[in-house]
Design a protein around this motif. Sequence first.
Motif, PDB file in Angstrom:
ATOM      1  N   LEU A   5      41.513  39.683  31.465  1.00  0.00           N
ATOM      2  CA  LEU A   5      40.349  39.126  30.775  1.00  0.00           C
ATOM      3  C   LEU A   5      40.675  37.765  30.166  1.00  0.00           C
ATOM      4  O   LEU A   5      39.841  36.849  30.167  1.00  0.00           O
ATOM      5  CB  LEU A   5      39.855  40.078  29.692  1.00  0.00           C
ATOM      6  CG  LEU A   5      39.139  41.340  30.185  1.00  0.00           C
ATOM      7  CD1 LEU A   5      38.811  42.250  29.010  1.00  0.00           C
ATOM      8  CD2 LEU A   5      37.881  40.955  30.932  1.00  0.00           C
ATOM      9  N   ILE A   6      41.882  37.619  29.648  1.00  0.00           N
ATOM     10  CA  ILE A   6      42.281  36.339  29.068  1.00  0.00           C
ATOM     11  C   ILE A   6      42.339  35.265  30.156  1.00  0.00           C
ATOM     12  O   ILE A   6      41.855  34.148  29.963  1.00  0.00           O
ATOM     13  CB  ILE A   6      43.638  36.471  28.334  1.00  0.00           C
ATOM     14  CG1 ILE A   6      43.460  37.318  27.072  1.00  0.00           C
ATOM     15  CG2 ILE A   6      44.212  35.090  28.003  1.00  0.00           C
ATOM     16  CD1 ILE A   6      44.740  37.627  26.351  1.00  0.00           C
ATOM     17  N   HIS A   7      42.904  35.635  31.312  1.00  0.00           N
ATOM     18  CA  HIS A   7      42.968  34.684  32.426  1.00  0.00           C
ATOM     19  C   HIS A   7      41.561  34.328  32.923  1.00  0.00           C
ATOM     20  O   HIS A   7      41.272  33.148  33.208  1.00  0.00           O
ATOM     21  CB  HIS A   7      43.806  35.244  33.578  1.00  0.00           C
ATOM     22  CG  HIS A   7      45.272  35.214  33.304  1.00  0.00           C
ATOM     23  ND1 HIS A   7      46.010  34.049  33.331  1.00  0.00           N
ATOM     24  CD2 HIS A   7      46.140  36.206  33.000  1.00  0.00           C
ATOM     25  CE1 HIS A   7      47.253  34.317  33.042  1.00  0.00           C
ATOM     26  NE2 HIS A   7      47.376  35.632  32.836  1.00  0.00           N
ATOM     27  N   ALA A   8      40.680  35.312  33.022  1.00  0.00           N
ATOM     28  CA  ALA A   8      39.304  35.056  33.471  1.00  0.00           C
ATOM     29  C   ALA A   8      38.568  34.167  32.464  1.00  0.00           C
ATOM     30  O   ALA A   8      37.832  33.239  32.852  1.00  0.00           O
ATOM     31  CB  ALA A   8      38.558  36.368  33.661  1.00  0.00           C
ATOM     32  N   GLY A   9      38.756  34.395  31.182  1.00  0.00           N
ATOM     33  CA  GLY A   9      38.119  33.565  30.159  1.00  0.00           C
ATOM     34  C   GLY A   9      38.626  32.139  30.200  1.00  0.00           C
ATOM     35  O   GLY A   9      37.850  31.177  30.084  1.00  0.00           O
TER      36      GLY A   9
END
Length: 183
Positions: A5-9
């Motif tokens: 999720l951090i990478h996608a954000g």
Amino acid sequence: MRRGLIHAGAWLLATGAAVTLSWWGVHTVMSGTVYDPPRALPIPHVSGASAGPAPSARPMSSSTHRPPQAPTPARAPTPEREPERGTSSPGRPSASAVSRTPARPPQPPGELKVVNTDAGRVVLSLGKDSAKLVSATPASGWAMQVWKDPSWIRVEFSGGAAKKLTVFCTWHNHPPLVETVKT
């Protein structure tokens, strides 16, 4: 899961910033070019031998049309009193400190040259040694492109497979000359 999720954000933020920056750059460069809608001016129709519009003729539309106003009474100019020698008036420079330069008369507009063709209409303002494009409007079914240079203007109308019509205005070392070329 949290790492994904951090990478996608981070990816969404970077992509959004890149798209915004790209759009802003393209918009800045393209504003004021031929991709803006053409600005057409109403040109009075001259018919017959008369060189000017009829006295009762009014433009069909005008962005500067103002309703007539009642005349205002003229005011008599108030005489200004000069200060006595050796004294100065507060907030006003002395008469010797004010330089009086004559106002230049406004530049007269150039002669309007209207070129009506099957492909569209081009209006040029021709001066002694230069010209300006006033408006260019393509006819229905035709597209238009404009090129400008310090010594020429080219308006090209294109419609269909091989239909092209070009209006040239040149003024390099001679008065403006307008030519129409069909290809």
